[in-house]
Design a protein around this motif. Structure first.
Motif, short mmCIF file in Angstrom:
data_model
loop_
_atom_site.label_atom_id
_atom_site.label_comp_id
_atom_site.label_asym_id
_atom_site.label_seq_id
_atom_site.Cartn_x
_atom_site.Cartn_y
_atom_site.Cartn_z
N LEU A 34 0.88 -1.16 0.00
CA LEU A 34 0.00 0.00 0.00
C LEU A 34 0.92 1.21 0.00
O LEU A 34 1.68 1.40 0.95
CB LEU A 34 -0.90 0.03 1.23
CG LEU A 34 -1.71 -1.23 1.56
CD1 LEU A 34 -2.58 -0.99 2.79
CD2 LEU A 34 -2.58 -1.62 0.38
N LEU A 35 0.88 1.97 -1.08
CA LEU A 35 1.85 3.05 -1.28
C LEU A 35 1.11 4.37 -1.45
O LEU A 35 0.12 4.44 -2.19
CB LEU A 35 2.68 2.75 -2.54
CG LEU A 35 3.64 3.84 -3.02
CD1 LEU A 35 4.79 4.03 -2.04
CD2 LEU A 35 4.21 3.48 -4.40
N ILE A 188 1.32 -7.98 3.24
CA ILE A 188 0.79 -6.66 2.89
C ILE A 188 1.65 -5.63 3.60
O ILE A 188 1.83 -5.68 4.82
CB ILE A 188 -0.70 -6.54 3.29
CG1 ILE A 188 -1.48 -7.71 2.66
CG2 ILE A 188 -1.26 -5.19 2.82
CD1 ILE A 188 -2.94 -7.73 3.01
N TYR A 189 2.22 -4.76 2.81
CA TYR A 189 3.33 -3.93 3.24
C TYR A 189 2.99 -2.46 3.03
O TYR A 189 2.71 -2.05 1.89
CB TYR A 189 4.54 -4.32 2.37
CG TYR A 189 5.85 -3.73 2.79
CD1 TYR A 189 6.71 -4.43 3.61
CD2 TYR A 189 6.23 -2.47 2.35
CE1 TYR A 189 7.93 -3.89 3.98
CE2 TYR A 189 7.44 -1.92 2.72
CZ TYR A 189 8.29 -2.64 3.54
OH TYR A 189 9.49 -2.10 3.91
N VAL A 190 2.98 -1.70 4.09
CA VAL A 190 2.66 -0.27 3.98
C VAL A 190 3.95 0.53 3.86
O VAL A 190 4.89 0.34 4.65
CB VAL A 190 1.86 0.21 5.21
CG1 VAL A 190 1.96 1.72 5.38
CG2 VAL A 190 0.41 -0.23 5.10
N ILE A 204 1.13 -3.30 -6.50
CA ILE A 204 1.13 -2.11 -5.65
C ILE A 204 -0.26 -1.48 -5.69
O ILE A 204 -0.84 -1.31 -6.77
CB ILE A 204 2.16 -1.07 -6.16
CG1 ILE A 204 3.57 -1.66 -6.19
CG2 ILE A 204 2.13 0.20 -5.32
CD1 ILE A 204 4.61 -0.74 -6.84
N ALA A 205 -0.78 -1.14 -4.51
CA ALA A 205 -2.02 -0.35 -4.43
C ALA A 205 -1.61 1.08 -4.10
O ALA A 205 -1.15 1.36 -3.00
CB ALA A 205 -2.94 -0.91 -3.35
N VAL A 206 -1.75 1.97 -5.08
CA VAL A 206 -1.39 3.37 -4.84
C VAL A 206 -2.61 4.10 -4.30
O VAL A 206 -3.70 4.02 -4.89
CB VAL A 206 -0.91 4.06 -6.14
CG1 VAL A 206 -0.50 5.50 -5.85
CG2 VAL A 206 0.25 3.30 -6.77
N MET A 207 -2.45 4.75 -3.16
CA MET A 207 -3.56 5.47 -2.53
C MET A 207 -3.26 6.96 -2.46
O MET A 207 -2.10 7.36 -2.36
CB MET A 207 -3.81 4.94 -1.11
CG MET A 207 -4.25 3.49 -1.07
SD MET A 207 -4.45 2.87 0.62
CE MET A 207 -5.90 3.79 1.14
#
Ligand code: ADP
Ligand code: MG
Length: 367
Positions: A34-35, A188-190, A204-207
């Motif tokens: 989570l980036l 799951i890596y923040v 990658i989940a870009v937020m």
């Protein structure tokens, strides 16, 4: 089965929407980052998955189980935080054994599992030391060991490397990649560090501001950013984004042709670069630093600051008021104050609708 699914998951704190209707499906065994910038909702997302924060709406599933009202200890997950508080008075071995002890797992199984975990993390020779006698990287490995020893289905890591110096961070990145490969569990890596996300993740989940912007492989995030935010956030130095207009230029052969007029740049786009929804109107033109070639071409610019790192030169240009940033080879003979000619790799330009921010290139993938 340890697929992790967020469905319309929402979290508000008073009037702050920390996570806004998140839909995300993480496959079993993936390493997902989570980036996003600070405050975008990464930690809140992880804490909801861990059960430390209750969603204001939506459903969270781990495997087949809806976990919204399952207490943290029953979710079969382990979480490692940035500040990995080890018990200072306990040895490494006792620190790692602690979660097993708490769950009533007896000897000799307890020691066997501690040893297996220590072997995996190469901590066997350190088991009798106290945390204060370890380096930062070793402490981090002990914290991981303490999380791993229960063999949870899902690992949650919240900026676990951010307290380490740059060299150790690079080393731990490689270790985490290797660890994930070996144990094959969902991780799951923040992080707010794009380098960590790009190097370690399967996806990658870009937020941004609580909203998921794109969920895709590192290559897709880099080469096919779904919108202007992702385009500007990923890549270092960031791509140049120039506001302007997309105009039709006929073509005559039935093929749709476009030009862009963006600042000083007036560029004919290759046929087929844009998708079917592209239409004349305001756009942002995105150019990666490596897609500007210095030395020849029909564009000219004044050279600003040149930063040489040895293997490359980062060059700031100003083309009649339009700022551009270029990655050139380290030995490029160029000085601040000169005028240079340059060309663009037009097949690599990124075009975004200015109103929606969405990518208009034909290669756009659904995410
Ligand atoms: N316990 C809380 N109370 C009030 N606001 C919070 C709380 N936790 C997080 N927030 C707010 O929610 C937003 C997202 O925070 P967070 O998930 O910690 O972001 P990130 O981890 O991406 O930096 C921020 O605006 C933050 O201030
Ligand atoms: Mg955070």
């Amino acid at each position: 089965m340890a697929e992790v699914v967020f469905e319309k998951v929402r979290k508000t704190f008073g009037s702050t929407v920390a996570v806004n209707d998140l839909d995300l499906t993480i496959d079993e065994g993936e390493f997902v980052s989570l980036l996003g910038p600070s405050g975008c909702g990464k930690t809140t997302t992880l804490r909801m998955l861990a059960g430390l924060e209750e969603p204001s709406g939506g459903t969270i599933r781990i495997g087949d189980r809806v976990v919204n009202s399952v207490p943290p200890a029953k979710r079969d997950i382990a979480m490692v935080f940035q500040s990995y508080a080890l018990y200072p008075h306990m040895t490494v071995g006792k620190n790692i054994a602690y979660p097993l002890k708490k769950r009533g797992i007896r000897e000799p199984e307890r020691s066997e599992r501690v040893m297996a975990t220590a072997r995996l993390l190469e901590l066997e020779t350190l088991l009798d030391r106290k945390p204060a006698q370890l380096s930062g990287g070793q402490q981090q490995r002990v914290a991981l060991g303490r999380a791993m020893v229960r063999e949870p289905q899902v690992f949650l890591l919240d900026e676990p490397l951010s307290n380490l110096d740059a060299r150790l961070r690079a080393h731990m990145r490689a270790e985490l990649i290797e660890l994930h490969r070996r144990i094959g569990r969902t991780m799951i890596y923040v992080t707010h560090d794009q380098l960590e996300a790009m190097t370690m993740s399967t996806r990658i989940a870009v937020m941004n501001a609580g909203v998921l912007q794109q969920f895709a492989t590192p290559a897709d995030i880099f080469h096919r950013p779904a919108n202007v935010f992702v385009a500007g956030f990923i890549g270092s130095p960031a791509m140049s984004l120039v506001e302007g207009e997309l105009v039709g230029s006929g073509g005559g052969d039935g093929e749709r042709r476009f030009r862009v007029h963006c600042g000083a740049l007036d560029v004919a786009l290759p046929a087929g670069l844009l998708n079917r929804s592209a239409a004349p109107g305001p756009i942002s033109l995105g150019i990666r630093p490596e897609d500007i070639l210095l030395g020849s071409g029909h564009h000219t610019a004044a050279v600003g600051v040149v930063e040489r790192t040895g293997h490359e030169s980062i060059v700031r240009l100003e083309a009649q008021g339009t700022p551009l940033i270029v990655r050139a080879p380290g030995d490029t003979p160029i000085e601040s104050g000169e005028t240079v000619r340059f060309s663009l790799r037009v097949e690599r330009l990124h075009i975004f609708d200015s109103t929606t921010g969405l990518r208009l290139n034909a290669d756009t993938k659904d995410s």
